[in-house]
Structure formats: C-alpha cells, structure tokens
Design an enzyme around this catalytic site. Structure first.
Site, PDB file in Angstrom:
ATOM      1  N   SER A 148      -3.086   2.596  -1.864  1.00 39.60           N
ATOM      2  CA  SER A 148      -3.211   3.563  -0.760  1.00 39.60           C
ATOM      3  C   SER A 148      -3.691   4.880  -1.340  1.00 39.60           C
ATOM      4  O   SER A 148      -3.411   5.191  -2.508  1.00 39.60           O
ATOM      5  CB  SER A 148      -1.848   3.780  -0.090  1.00 39.60           C
ATOM      6  OG  SER A 148      -1.904   4.899   0.778  1.00 39.60           O
ATOM      7  N   TYR A 162       7.261   4.888  -0.928  1.00 39.19           N
ATOM      8  CA  TYR A 162       5.930   4.339  -0.622  1.00 39.19           C
ATOM      9  C   TYR A 162       4.872   4.903  -1.572  1.00 39.19           C
ATOM     10  O   TYR A 162       4.139   4.146  -2.222  1.00 39.19           O
ATOM     11  CB  TYR A 162       5.554   4.662   0.832  1.00 39.19           C
ATOM     12  CG  TYR A 162       4.216   4.106   1.253  1.00 39.19           C
ATOM     13  CD1 TYR A 162       4.086   2.772   1.623  1.00 39.19           C
ATOM     14  CD2 TYR A 162       3.076   4.909   1.277  1.00 39.19           C
ATOM     15  CE1 TYR A 162       2.856   2.248   2.008  1.00 39.19           C
ATOM     16  CE2 TYR A 162       1.841   4.400   1.664  1.00 39.19           C
ATOM     17  CZ  TYR A 162       1.739   3.067   2.027  1.00 39.19           C
ATOM     18  OH  TYR A 162       0.520   2.549   2.404  1.00 39.19           O
TER      19      TYR A 162
HETATM   20  N1  NAP Z   1      -3.062   1.015   7.657  1.00 35.41           N
HETATM   21  C1  NAP Z   1      -3.356   1.980   6.796  1.00 35.41           C
HETATM   22  O1  NAP Z   1      -3.879   3.027   7.186  1.00 35.41           O
HETATM   23  C2  NAP Z   1      -3.061   1.804   5.337  1.00 35.41           C
HETATM   24  C3  NAP Z   1      -3.452   2.830   4.469  1.00 35.41           C
HETATM   25  C4  NAP Z   1      -3.227   2.673   3.113  1.00 35.41           C
HETATM   26  C5  NAP Z   1      -2.674   1.511   2.628  1.00 35.41           C
HETATM   27  N2  NAP Z   1      -2.298   0.528   3.494  1.00 35.41           N
HETATM   28  C6  NAP Z   1      -1.725  -0.705   2.916  1.00 35.41           C
HETATM   29  O2  NAP Z   1      -2.328  -1.829   3.498  1.00 35.41           O
HETATM   30  C7  NAP Z   1      -1.417  -2.924   3.475  1.00 35.41           C
HETATM   31  C8  NAP Z   1      -1.309  -3.498   4.883  1.00 35.41           C
HETATM   32  O3  NAP Z   1      -0.754  -2.509   5.726  1.00 35.41           O
HETATM   33  P1  NAP Z   1      -1.018  -2.434   7.295  1.00 35.41           P
HETATM   34  O4  NAP Z   1      -1.281  -1.021   7.618  1.00 35.41           O
HETATM   35  O5  NAP Z   1      -1.987  -3.457   7.697  1.00 35.41           O
HETATM   36  O6  NAP Z   1       0.457  -2.749   7.824  1.00 35.41           O
HETATM   37  P2  NAP Z   1       1.031  -3.777   8.883  1.00 35.41           P
HETATM   38  O7  NAP Z   1       0.175  -3.838  10.086  1.00 35.41           O
HETATM   39  O8  NAP Z   1       2.455  -3.389   9.045  1.00 35.41           O
HETATM   40  O9  NAP Z   1       0.932  -5.193   8.140  1.00 35.41           O
HETATM   41  C9  NAP Z   1       1.782  -5.520   7.080  1.00 35.41           C
HETATM   42  C10 NAP Z   1       1.667  -7.006   6.800  1.00 35.41           C
HETATM   43  O10 NAP Z   1       2.531  -7.332   5.713  1.00 35.41           O
HETATM   44  C11 NAP Z   1       3.439  -8.369   6.128  1.00 35.41           C
HETATM   45  N3  NAP Z   1       4.715  -8.224   5.436  1.00 35.41           N
HETATM   46  C12 NAP Z   1       5.523  -7.151   5.411  1.00 35.41           C
HETATM   47  N4  NAP Z   1       6.618  -7.414   4.688  1.00 35.41           N
HETATM   48  C13 NAP Z   1       6.496  -8.704   4.243  1.00 35.41           C
HETATM   49  C14 NAP Z   1       7.319  -9.568   3.458  1.00 35.41           C
HETATM   50  N5  NAP Z   1       8.511  -9.181   2.983  1.00 35.41           N
HETATM   51  N6  NAP Z   1       6.867 -10.822   3.196  1.00 35.41           N
HETATM   52  C15 NAP Z   1       5.675 -11.251   3.678  1.00 35.41           C
HETATM   53  N7  NAP Z   1       4.864 -10.470   4.425  1.00 35.41           N
HETATM   54  C16 NAP Z   1       5.278  -9.224   4.707  1.00 35.41           C
HETATM   55  C17 NAP Z   1       3.548  -8.173   7.647  1.00 35.41           C
HETATM   56  O11 NAP Z   1       4.008  -9.342   8.327  1.00 35.41           O
HETATM   57  P3  NAP Z   1       5.579  -9.546   8.741  1.00 35.41           P
HETATM   58  O12 NAP Z   1       6.127  -8.229   9.104  1.00 35.41           O
HETATM   59  O13 NAP Z   1       5.523 -10.538   9.857  1.00 35.41           O
HETATM   60  O14 NAP Z   1       6.223 -10.148   7.536  1.00 35.41           O
HETATM   61  C18 NAP Z   1       2.106  -7.867   7.986  1.00 35.41           C
HETATM   62  O15 NAP Z   1       1.345  -9.057   8.014  1.00 35.41           O
HETATM   63  C19 NAP Z   1      -0.088  -2.377   2.956  1.00 35.41           C
HETATM   64  O16 NAP Z   1       0.030  -2.650   1.566  1.00 35.41           O
HETATM   65  C20 NAP Z   1      -0.235  -0.879   3.186  1.00 35.41           C
HETATM   66  O17 NAP Z   1       0.563  -0.114   2.324  1.00 35.41           O
HETATM   67  C21 NAP Z   1      -2.457   0.652   4.839  1.00 35.41           C
END
Ligand code: NAP
Length: 256
Positions: A148, A162
C-alpha cells in the site's frame, strides 16, 4: 516483442479475490487467459465471484482462512490437489484497523499483522514447491505482494498496524526477491493508492473530494489500473524486475 504481456495458459492464485482489488486483478488474469484461483473466508462470496469471472474464462473459488499457518496449509493443499504447478501467486488478502493511539487494542495489532504480513510470508513458503514446479528457462515464476502507499508514506488515519504491516511487506519483498532470484522466482510488490473496495468504502464516502485534491491524476483507481500492473509483473515484460514496489496511485505518493 508482440507477446510481452501474454499470460495465456498460466495458472494464477489471487488470495482474497472475492472482491475489491483481488477481484480486479483476478478479472484481468481471467480475461487474458490465465486459469485463476481466488479465495476468501466466505464461501458464498467466493463462489459467486468465481462464477461471475468464469464468464470471461476459467476462475475457481476456494474457501480459506489465511490468518493462520494451518489455514494456509489447507489452502495450499486444496490447490495442490488440483494443480501440479502454479505460475503466479498474488498475495492480496488483507484487512485494516483504525483506532486512536491511546486505545489501539492488541487484537487490532495481531489480526492485521497475521493477515497482512505473516500470511504473505507463509503463503510464499508453502506455495514454493508449486511455484518451483512451473519454472523453466523461458518461464519465471512470479510472486506479487499487494502492499500500500501507506507502507511508503505516513497515512492520514490512525491505522498503526496496517501501515507498519505494509512497510514490512515492501521490505520482505526485497528480501525474498534476493533469496529466490537464483531459483528464477521473481518477487515484486504493488503499492496501490485509493481504489474502491469494501475496505475503502467508508473513507471514500466521507473523504473522496479531499483525497482527489491530493491525487495529481485527480481520480480514484479503476480495475484496469491495478490489473494492468499485475499483468506487467506476471509476464515477460517484467522479466528483469525483482524486489521492486510498483506504485499505482495516480501520482499521490511521489508528489506528496
Ligand atoms: N482498496 C484500496 O484502496 C487499497 C489501497 C492500498 C492497498 N490495498 C490492499 O489491497 C488488498 C485488498 O484490499 P481491498 O481494498 O480490495 O479490500 P477488501 O475489499 O476488504 O478485500 C479483502 C479481501 O481479502 C479477503 N480476506 C480478508 N481476510 C482474510 C482471511 N483471513 N483469509 C482469507 N481471505 C481474507 C476478503 O474476503 P473475506 O473477508 O471473505 O475473507 C476479501 O476477499 C489488501 O492487501 C489491502 O491492504 C487496498
């Protein structure tokens, strides 16, 4: 030079591909011909997303909890029962926790470190035999860790575990890249800025206009932006790139 971004016929695993950034990357892979496995803890969600993405190609959903080594081992053995090798591992599953400094709870530290950092290391370790099995002179295996921009610069929010977990992922990416280069396994990270997802829903609802003012390209990330970065780091185009973190944030961090 025509097939630099060709991912067709490869086998990819995208953790947490049931929604958000993981689903965006999985769609990019599937639409470009990679057989793609996604996972999440919720069977209904992962099955539904896999079904939707299968309209474009081959996508298989697996239920898994990656916050423990036992859960990771079960996930890896589920994939190993279906595949003799994988070409690409995207360590994307993650979570965030925000709380004021004086009240930040131990659970908010451990939960985030387990899924954002520990799981990235143990998924890498446990998937190594399947990744090694795909390596040939003309096929480097790939690990892509989703970090991130909060691991590169100080975030505006009180997300202590985080941002620390993401900074650690960026450094671990370098360490693993050095260790695995001799085995023809490339390890890189992507540092996304703001993308629409379950994780960012509330922040984007409350702060979108303020955030847009800080982003030189003046928009939130779109699926093509993150899928394009993952495709680059998965294909011949990036065969001379390892240990790096590709920032995909509309210019936010570099112009801060
Ligand atoms: N969105 C952004 O702007 C952004 C920016 C920087 C970095 N990121 C990074 O991108 C990645 C995805 O984030 P996102 O924004 O797409 O978030 P999100 O919509 O909350 O998706 C998170 C995913 O991870 C899964 N997950 C969470 N805990 C888990 C566990 N214990 N075991 C297996 N699966 C698990 C969730 O499914 P379940 O809850 O069903 O398990 C979901 O599929 C993360 O690493 C986040 O830090 C996102």
């Amino acid at each position: 030079m025509k097939n630099l971004f060709n991912i067709s016929g490869k086998i990819a695993v995208v953790t947490g591909g049931s929604r958000g950034i993981g689903a965006m990357i999985a769609r990019g892979f599937v639409e470009n011909g990679a057989k793609t496995y996604i996972c999440s803890r919720k069977e209904k969600d992962v099955t539904e997303t896999a079904k939707n993405l299968s309209r474009y190609g081959e996508c298989i959903g697996i239920t898994a909890d990656l916050s423990t080594v036992a859960g990771i081992e079960k996930f890896v053995s589920d994939i190993a029962a279906r595949e003799e090798k994988i070409d690409i591992l995207v360590n994307n599953a993650g979570a965030v926790w925000a709380a004021p400094l004086d009240e930040f709870p131990e659970t908010g530290w451990d939960k985030i470190m387990d899924i954002n950092l520990k799981s990235v290391f143990y998924l890498t370790q446990k998937f190594l035999p399947l990744l090694r099995a795909s390596v040939r002179d003309d096929n480097l295996a790939r690990i892509i860790n989703i970090a991130s921009v909060d691991g590169l610069s100080v975030p505006d929010f009180e997300t202590y575990s985080y941002s620390a977990s993401k900074a650690a992922v960026i450094h671990m990416t370098r360490t693993l890249a050095k260790r695995l280069a001799g085995e023809k396994i490339l390890v890189n990270a992507i540092a996304p800025g703001a993308f629409p997802s379950h994780m960012t829903k509330e922040i984007l609802e409350k702060n979108k206009q303020a955030m847009l003012k800080k982003i030189p390209l003046a928009r939130i990330g779109e699926p093509e932006d993150i899928a394009g970065a993952a495709l680059y780091l998965s294909t011949r185009a990036s065969a001379y790139v390892t240990g790096t973190t590709l920032i995909v944030d509309g210019g936010w961090v570099e112009t801060k």
